[in-house]
Design a protein around this motif. Structure first.
Motif, mmCIF file in Angstrom:
data_model
loop_
_atom_site.group_PDB
_atom_site.id
_atom_site.type_symbol
_atom_site.label_atom_id
_atom_site.label_comp_id
_atom_site.label_asym_id
_atom_site.label_seq_id
_atom_site.Cartn_x
_atom_site.Cartn_y
_atom_site.Cartn_z
ATOM 1 N N LEU A 99 0.826 -1.208 0.000
ATOM 2 C CA LEU A 99 0.000 0.000 0.000
ATOM 3 C C LEU A 99 0.857 1.253 0.000
ATOM 4 N N THR A 100 1.890 1.242 0.836
ATOM 5 C CA THR A 100 2.749 2.420 0.896
ATOM 6 C C THR A 100 3.379 2.707 -0.458
ATOM 7 N N THR A 101 3.831 1.649 -1.098
ATOM 8 C CA THR A 101 4.439 1.839 -2.413
ATOM 9 C C THR A 101 3.433 2.392 -3.413
ATOM 10 N N GLU A 105 3.976 8.883 -4.918
ATOM 11 C CA GLU A 105 3.953 9.591 -6.194
ATOM 12 C C GLU A 105 4.868 8.947 -7.227
ATOM 13 N N VAL A 106 5.976 8.431 -6.750
ATOM 14 C CA VAL A 106 6.906 7.805 -7.683
ATOM 15 C C VAL A 106 6.279 6.571 -8.326
ATOM 16 N N SER A 107 5.640 5.764 -7.510
ATOM 17 C CA SER A 107 4.994 4.578 -8.056
ATOM 18 C C SER A 107 3.903 4.955 -9.044
ATOM 19 N N ILE A 108 3.113 5.933 -8.690
ATOM 20 C CA ILE A 108 2.042 6.351 -9.592
ATOM 21 C C ILE A 108 2.634 6.797 -10.924
ATOM 22 N N THR A 109 3.677 7.608 -10.838
ATOM 23 C CA THR A 109 4.298 8.091 -12.065
ATOM 24 C C THR A 109 4.851 6.946 -12.906
ATOM 25 N N LEU A 110 5.564 6.027 -12.232
ATOM 26 C CA LEU A 110 6.156 4.917 -12.977
ATOM 27 C C LEU A 110 5.089 4.046 -13.633
ATOM 28 N N ASN A 111 4.045 3.771 -12.894
ATOM 29 C CA ASN A 111 2.975 2.959 -13.475
ATOM 30 C C ASN A 111 2.312 3.685 -14.636
ATOM 31 N N ARG A 112 2.069 4.972 -14.455
ATOM 32 C CA ARG A 112 1.461 5.727 -15.555
ATOM 33 C C ARG A 112 2.356 5.716 -16.782
ATOM 34 N N THR A 113 3.623 5.938 -16.560
ATOM 35 C CA THR A 113 4.553 5.949 -17.684
ATOM 36 C C THR A 113 4.570 4.604 -18.393
ATOM 37 N N VAL A 174 -7.908 1.167 -4.952
ATOM 38 C CA VAL A 174 -7.061 2.325 -4.680
ATOM 39 C C VAL A 174 -6.150 2.643 -5.862
ATOM 40 N N GLN A 175 -5.471 1.632 -6.375
ATOM 41 C CA GLN A 175 -4.473 1.909 -7.408
ATOM 42 C C GLN A 175 -5.102 2.479 -8.675
ATOM 43 N N LEU A 179 -4.313 6.075 -10.284
ATOM 44 C CA LEU A 179 -3.772 6.198 -11.639
ATOM 45 C C LEU A 179 -4.657 7.088 -12.498
ATOM 46 N N LEU A 180 -5.952 7.004 -12.266
ATOM 47 C CA LEU A 180 -6.879 7.817 -13.058
ATOM 48 C C LEU A 180 -6.983 9.242 -12.522
ATOM 49 N N GLY A 181 -6.299 9.511 -11.429
ATOM 50 C CA GLY A 181 -6.272 10.881 -10.929
ATOM 51 C C GLY A 181 -7.493 11.267 -10.118
ATOM 52 N N ASP A 182 -8.077 10.300 -9.437
ATOM 53 C CA ASP A 182 -9.244 10.593 -8.611
ATOM 54 C C ASP A 182 -8.871 11.581 -7.513
ATOM 55 N N LYS A 183 -9.516 12.742 -7.548
ATOM 56 C CA LYS A 183 -9.155 13.769 -6.582
ATOM 57 C C LYS A 183 -9.734 13.491 -5.204
ATOM 58 N N ALA A 184 -10.689 12.587 -5.127
ATOM 59 C CA ALA A 184 -11.229 12.230 -3.818
ATOM 60 C C ALA A 184 -10.232 11.403 -3.023
ATOM 61 N N LEU A 185 -9.196 10.926 -3.697
ATOM 62 C CA LEU A 185 -8.187 10.103 -3.037
ATOM 63 C C LEU A 185 -6.867 10.852 -2.988
#
Lengths: 215, 215
Positions: A99-101, A105-113, A174-175, A179-185
């Motif tokens: 969960l922490t990973t 932000e780094v994980s989100i960025t890497l996954n998005r990329t 959560v993930q 990744l989709l940029g949900d602002k509620a999260l």
DNA sequence: CCGCTGGCGTACCGTACGGTACGGTTCCGC
DNA sequence: GCGGAACCGTACCGTACGGTACGCCAGCGG
């Protein structure tokens, strides 16, 4: 055949790591607005050097993702002293790390990329992230689950199913929402609940797969 | 405030829908290689028309995603005749629809596109996909769960947690692996197991949240 | 001190693509 | 039949960016 991960042999010099850090920072800040010129300027190096070191833009991207993804560390569990308590703590540790990973932000960025990359025919980045994300967890978790089964702490037929259930219970929606940029999260919002989520997921997993004494 | 979805009022003419279909096809085929020229050629229309109708490239993309995402239909459940059997069937139907959707190439493409979009500051596409994906399921599922609780078929404190657990049990690691382009997960491969996964997820959810008579 | 290598900065090139302009054609109301 | 609107096809423009070339400097072995 899985992707060859060869971080150990392919070591980057400190200067190169500085460049990769700059690239990662730009990636995190600027989304995918990662241009060679921007990296060169940020890292105070010339574009020519970038091309010399990394071949082309994809090579730089791959090196960045690979270098960063390899930093993710999994908890190590001593399989020989597996008790109900140790098992629970191990599961909680896995859930917490996962969960922490994922929230970072780094994980989100890497996954998005990597996902953006996979949207073209390229799948190298996706494989790297897969290999260091879900599949790494699977590799580390499965032996523990099987050891726990041998110790009569868990009951299941397929360790693959057990792993995937654990993953689902921990990650939930959560993930994909991040990744989709949900602002509620917001990140802090999720982080505050990690401990509770970790406990809940572990409880649920043990309720489903634990021998009854361990529920 | 959630995103305004106004498909009903903002209707596209058949010609415009043909253009959007062409755009979606290109998106699915070509990854994100969606260029205005390519859409114009595929749809046999002029670029000038595209700009007139959709404003700019983002407008075309948004219209395409919005139009397609709205096509996803959720099962409708009659809350007044809720029995253990009906509840189980409803949950299985939700799980089936969710998995079937997620596995489809169109869904993968749309999610990838939205995630790529979210990697820049843009979040409109992400919101649309969120609103028609996870959040739509949440909206539809929660009332059913709560009705089932009122009928003493389920037990839980937070319907939010119950929904998220259900989501996790159904989706597991399938979506992220598909988005990352995991080649071990071919579409046909996953599709063949949908029924078994649906049943397993429903069983697990009922084991966790069901009143004991319904396990 | 000399020449060489590695690397910085910058100017430059080619191309792909978003966006615009314009001529030609079809169709519709009058 | 006629004027105009809508739209097709295409040529065109500007820019951004990947990739290359070149001039320059610093450090270093000899």
């Amino acid at each position: 055949m899985p992707v060859q991960i060869k971080i150990s042999e392919e070591t980057f010099t400190p200067r190169q790591q500085a460049v990769l850090t700059a690239a990662l920072d730009l990636l995190v800040e600027n989304g995918d607005g990662l241009t060679m010129t921007a990296v060169a300027r940020r890292a105070s190096c010339s574009k020519e050097t970038l091309y010399k070191w990394f071949g082309d833009r994809d090579g730089l991207l791959t090196a960045t993702v690979q270098w960063q993804a390899a930093k993710v560390r999994m908890p190590t569990v001593d399989r020989s002293h597996l008790s109900a308590k140790v098992l629970r703590e191990s599961l909680e540790q896995f859930a917490r790390d996962l969960l922490t990973t994922i929230v970072g932000e780094v994980s989100i960025t890497l996954n998005r990329t990597a996902i953006t990359h996979a949207a073209q025919e390229k799948d190298s980045l996706g494989n790297i992230v897969l290999e260091n994300g879900p599949l790494a967890i699977r590799r580390r978790l499965k032996p523990i689950l099987e050891a726990a089964r041998d110790a009569r702490l868990l009951r299941f037929n397929s360790s693959e199913d057990a792993y995937r259930t654990f993953f689902g219970l921990v990650v939930r929606d959560v993930q994909i929402r991040l990744l989709l940029g949900d602002k509620a999260l917001t990140q802090s919002n999720v982080e505050a609940n990690i401990e509770a989520d970790v406990k809940a997921a572990t409880d649920q997993f043990l309720a489903l797969y634990g021998a009854k004494a361990n529920i």
